[in-house]
Design a protein around this motif. Sequence first.
Motif, PDB file in Angstrom:
ATOM      1  N   TYR A 174       2.205   0.943  -1.135  1.00 39.77           N
ATOM      2  CA  TYR A 174       1.183   1.982  -1.056  1.00 39.77           C
ATOM      3  C   TYR A 174       0.984   2.371   0.410  1.00 39.77           C
ATOM      4  CZ  TYR A 174       0.211   0.479  -5.836  1.00 39.77           C
ATOM      5  OH  TYR A 174       0.335   0.166  -7.158  1.00 39.77           O
ATOM      6  N   TRP A 175       1.628   3.471   0.808  1.00 39.17           N
ATOM      7  CA  TRP A 175       1.507   3.984   2.171  1.00 39.17           C
ATOM      8  C   TRP A 175       0.474   5.092   2.191  1.00 39.17           C
ATOM      9  CZ3 TRP A 175       4.564   2.602   6.512  1.00 39.17           C
ATOM     10  CH2 TRP A 175       5.566   1.660   6.237  1.00 39.17           C
ATOM     11  N   THR A 176      -0.407   5.054   3.183  1.00 40.30           N
ATOM     12  CA  THR A 176      -1.379   6.144   3.340  1.00 40.30           C
ATOM     13  C   THR A 176      -0.733   7.282   4.129  1.00 40.30           C
ATOM     14  OG1 THR A 176      -2.275   5.359   5.445  1.00 40.30           O
ATOM     15  CG2 THR A 176      -3.254   4.461   3.414  1.00 40.30           C
ATOM     16  N   THR A 177      -1.332   8.455   4.038  1.00 37.32           N
ATOM     17  CA  THR A 177      -0.828   9.594   4.807  1.00 37.32           C
ATOM     18  C   THR A 177      -0.871   9.291   6.301  1.00 37.32           C
ATOM     19  OG1 THR A 177      -1.604  11.124   3.096  1.00 37.32           O
ATOM     20  CG2 THR A 177      -1.132  12.048   5.260  1.00 37.32           C
ATOM     21  N   GLY A 178      -1.927   8.623   6.738  1.00 31.53           N
ATOM     22  CA  GLY A 178      -2.050   8.283   8.148  1.00 31.53           C
ATOM     23  C   GLY A 178      -0.954   7.351   8.620  1.00 31.53           C
ATOM     24  N   GLN A 179      -0.602   6.362   7.791  1.00 27.42           N
ATOM     25  CA  GLN A 179       0.471   5.441   8.153  1.00 27.42           C
ATOM     26  C   GLN A 179       1.805   6.169   8.250  1.00 27.42           C
ATOM     27  OE1 GLN A 179      -0.206   2.640   4.950  1.00 27.42           O
ATOM     28  NE2 GLN A 179      -0.984   1.098   6.373  1.00 27.42           N
ATOM     29  N   LEU A 180       2.049   7.066   7.298  1.00 26.96           N
ATOM     30  CA  LEU A 180       3.285   7.841   7.346  1.00 26.96           C
ATOM     31  C   LEU A 180       3.338   8.702   8.593  1.00 26.96           C
ATOM     32  CD1 LEU A 180       5.917   8.710   5.988  1.00 26.96           C
ATOM     33  CD2 LEU A 180       4.629  10.482   4.809  1.00 26.96           C
TER      34      LEU A 180
ATOM     35  N   SER B  80       3.266  -4.301   8.882  1.00 26.93           N
ATOM     36  CA  SER B  80       4.233  -3.423   9.519  1.00 26.93           C
ATOM     37  C   SER B  80       3.613  -2.902  10.800  1.00 26.93           C
ATOM     38  CB  SER B  80       4.615  -2.253   8.606  1.00 26.93           C
ATOM     39  OG  SER B  80       3.591  -1.298   8.592  1.00 26.93           O
ATOM     40  N   GLY B  81       4.368  -2.079  11.532  1.00 29.64           N
ATOM     41  CA  GLY B  81       3.841  -1.481  12.739  1.00 29.64           C
ATOM     42  C   GLY B  81       2.682  -0.537  12.450  1.00 29.64           C
ATOM     43  N   THR B  82       2.488  -0.188  11.188  1.00 31.25           N
ATOM     44  CA  THR B  82       1.383   0.676  10.777  1.00 31.25           C
ATOM     45  C   THR B  82       0.321  -0.152  10.058  1.00 31.25           C
ATOM     46  OG1 THR B  82       2.712   1.196   8.831  1.00 31.25           O
ATOM     47  CG2 THR B  82       2.731   2.776  10.610  1.00 31.25           C
ATOM     48  N   ARG B  83       0.060  -1.339  10.568  1.00 29.00           N
ATOM     49  CA  ARG B  83      -0.909  -2.274   9.994  1.00 29.00           C
ATOM     50  C   ARG B  83      -0.418  -2.769   8.638  1.00 29.00           C
ATOM     51  NH1 ARG B  83      -6.177   1.340  10.627  1.00 29.00           N
ATOM     52  NH2 ARG B  83      -4.668   2.805   9.767  1.00 29.00           N
ATOM     53  N   HIS B  84      -1.325  -2.998   7.699  1.00 28.50           N
ATOM     54  CA  HIS B  84      -0.926  -3.588   6.424  1.00 28.50           C
ATOM     55  C   HIS B  84      -0.555  -2.515   5.400  1.00 28.50           C
ATOM     56  CE1 HIS B  84      -1.973  -7.700   7.508  1.00 28.50           C
ATOM     57  NE2 HIS B  84      -3.056  -7.221   8.089  1.00 28.50           N
ATOM     58  N   VAL B  85       0.516  -2.783   4.661  1.00 33.45           N
ATOM     59  CA  VAL B  85       0.940  -1.893   3.588  1.00 33.45           C
ATOM     60  C   VAL B  85       0.804  -2.661   2.275  1.00 33.45           C
ATOM     61  CG1 VAL B  85       2.830  -0.550   2.614  1.00 33.45           C
ATOM     62  CG2 VAL B  85       2.573  -0.707   5.096  1.00 33.45           C
ATOM     63  N   PRO B  86      -0.234  -2.385   1.473  1.00 35.51           N
ATOM     64  CA  PRO B  86      -0.403  -3.097   0.205  1.00 35.51           C
ATOM     65  C   PRO B  86       0.784  -2.824  -0.724  1.00 35.51           C
ATOM     66  CG  PRO B  86      -2.379  -1.866   0.790  1.00 35.51           C
ATOM     67  CD  PRO B  86      -1.284  -1.391   1.703  1.00 35.51           C
ATOM     68  N   TYR B  87       1.160  -3.833  -1.462  1.00 33.03           N
ATOM     69  CA  TYR B  87       2.231  -3.612  -2.433  1.00 33.03           C
ATOM     70  C   TYR B  87       2.069  -4.548  -3.621  1.00 33.03           C
ATOM     71  CZ  TYR B  87       4.978  -7.858  -1.382  1.00 33.03           C
ATOM     72  OH  TYR B  87       5.411  -9.149  -1.247  1.00 33.03           O
ATOM     73  N   GLU B  88       2.709  -4.174  -4.696  1.00 38.75           N
ATOM     74  CA  GLU B  88       2.695  -4.963  -5.923  1.00 38.75           C
ATOM     75  C   GLU B  88       4.121  -5.311  -6.321  1.00 38.75           C
ATOM     76  OE1 GLU B  88      -0.410  -3.824  -9.051  1.00 38.75           O
ATOM     77  OE2 GLU B  88       0.060  -1.927  -8.068  1.00 38.75           O
TER      78      GLU B  88
ATOM     79  N   GLN C 110       2.071   8.049  11.470  1.00 37.88           N
ATOM     80  CA  GLN C 110       2.411   7.185  12.600  1.00 37.88           C
ATOM     81  C   GLN C 110       3.922   6.952  12.683  1.00 37.88           C
ATOM     82  OE1 GLN C 110       0.020   3.559  13.038  1.00 37.88           O
ATOM     83  NE2 GLN C 110      -1.519   4.486  11.713  1.00 37.88           N
ATOM     84  N   VAL C 111       4.547   6.752  11.521  1.00 34.29           N
ATOM     85  CA  VAL C 111       5.994   6.526  11.500  1.00 34.29           C
ATOM     86  C   VAL C 111       6.737   7.786  11.932  1.00 34.29           C
ATOM     87  CG1 VAL C 111       7.972   5.934  10.048  1.00 34.29           C
ATOM     88  CG2 VAL C 111       5.792   4.772   9.697  1.00 34.29           C
ATOM     89  N   LEU C 112       6.307   8.933  11.426  1.00 35.51           N
ATOM     90  CA  LEU C 112       6.969  10.187  11.776  1.00 35.51           C
ATOM     91  C   LEU C 112       6.830  10.499  13.265  1.00 35.51           C
ATOM     92  CD1 LEU C 112       6.015  12.446   8.721  1.00 35.51           C
ATOM     93  CD2 LEU C 112       8.172  11.257   9.157  1.00 35.51           C
ATOM     94  N   GLU C 113       5.688  10.133  13.839  1.00 37.05           N
ATOM     95  CA  GLU C 113       5.505  10.348  15.277  1.00 37.05           C
ATOM     96  C   GLU C 113       6.472   9.508  16.097  1.00 37.05           C
ATOM     97  OE1 GLU C 113       1.424   9.551  16.029  1.00 37.05           O
ATOM     98  OE2 GLU C 113       0.692  11.345  14.984  1.00 37.05           O
ATOM     99  N   LYS C 114       6.805   8.337  15.595  1.00 37.88           N
ATOM    100  CA  LYS C 114       7.721   7.452  16.319  1.00 37.88           C
ATOM    101  C   LYS C 114       9.145   8.002  16.373  1.00 37.88           C
ATOM    102  CE  LYS C 114       5.459   2.984  15.472  1.00 37.88           C
ATOM    103  NZ  LYS C 114       5.657   1.605  14.919  1.00 37.88           N
ATOM    104  N   ILE C 115       9.489   8.884  15.445  1.00 38.79           N
ATOM    105  CA  ILE C 115      10.874   9.360  15.389  1.00 38.79           C
ATOM    106  C   ILE C 115      10.981  10.832  15.786  1.00 38.79           C
ATOM    107  CG2 ILE C 115      11.546   7.662  13.649  1.00 38.79           C
ATOM    108  CD1 ILE C 115      11.420  10.024  11.597  1.00 38.79           C
ATOM    109  N   SER C 116      10.047  11.280  16.599  1.00 39.28           N
ATOM    110  CA  SER C 116      10.137  12.651  17.111  1.00 39.28           C
ATOM    111  C   SER C 116      11.273  12.739  18.123  1.00 39.28           C
ATOM    112  CB  SER C 116       8.822  13.053  17.771  1.00 39.28           C
ATOM    113  OG  SER C 116       8.612  12.290  18.956  1.00 39.28           O
ATOM    114  N   GLU C 117      11.719  13.947  18.400  1.00 43.76           N
ATOM    115  CA  GLU C 117      12.764  14.144  19.398  1.00 43.76           C
ATOM    116  C   GLU C 117      12.309  13.644  20.775  1.00 43.76           C
ATOM    117  OE1 GLU C 117      15.749  14.970  19.088  1.00 43.76           O
ATOM    118  OE2 GLU C 117      16.003  16.096  17.233  1.00 43.76           O
TER     119      GLU C 117
END
Length: 209
Positions: A34-40, A13-21, A42-49
Amino acid sequence: MDEQHRGSRARRSGTRHVPYEETYVDGRRWDVEYWTTGQLEQVLEKISEEQFADDRGAWRTLSHHEVALLERLPYAAAADDGAWLARTRARLDAGAHRSVLVARCLRNADGSVEDAAGQLAAGDVDSAVIAARLAFHHAVDGLQASLGQFGSLWPKWRARRMRLVESAILPYDRYWALETMRTYDPEDPGAYVREIISLCRQISLEVEL
């Protein structure tokens, strides 16, 4: 519950690799990411006003999996006391979360509308019908998102979401008639295309970002 099958891998993803099962429990498949706090973050920063107000804002680079995360968070259930999830949802509400998801859908709808109109003008009516239906689905997803029902990546629930919203632009009965192509006339398919194009343009004009 008995676990029947498990597989592990990573989604890019745009936040590097997201491990999943991928796990099957009692015959039902579960996809666990499995999303890390840091990855989240990054996503939240992308959707700021601020990012949404920028013509080249980072929200335009959201990946498929990042959009899926943003569409799921409003419906998520906390596995702990819920404090973290409550704070995250507050940040979504304070940012451009809804506007970003609506804008993505309407941008896709506008592109398909242009395709349908061009194909119809060129006499490629069959292709125009397909493009019009793509435009219709994107526009409906955008309308639903504007009313708080997110799920553009899960079209199987589109009709259910439509029942949950009240829209003067597109009442459910008209939505369902167009969805099931009840107004489609094989002798005049262009009429169906033009109806869809007109509706999509109306949605794009009237829906608030």
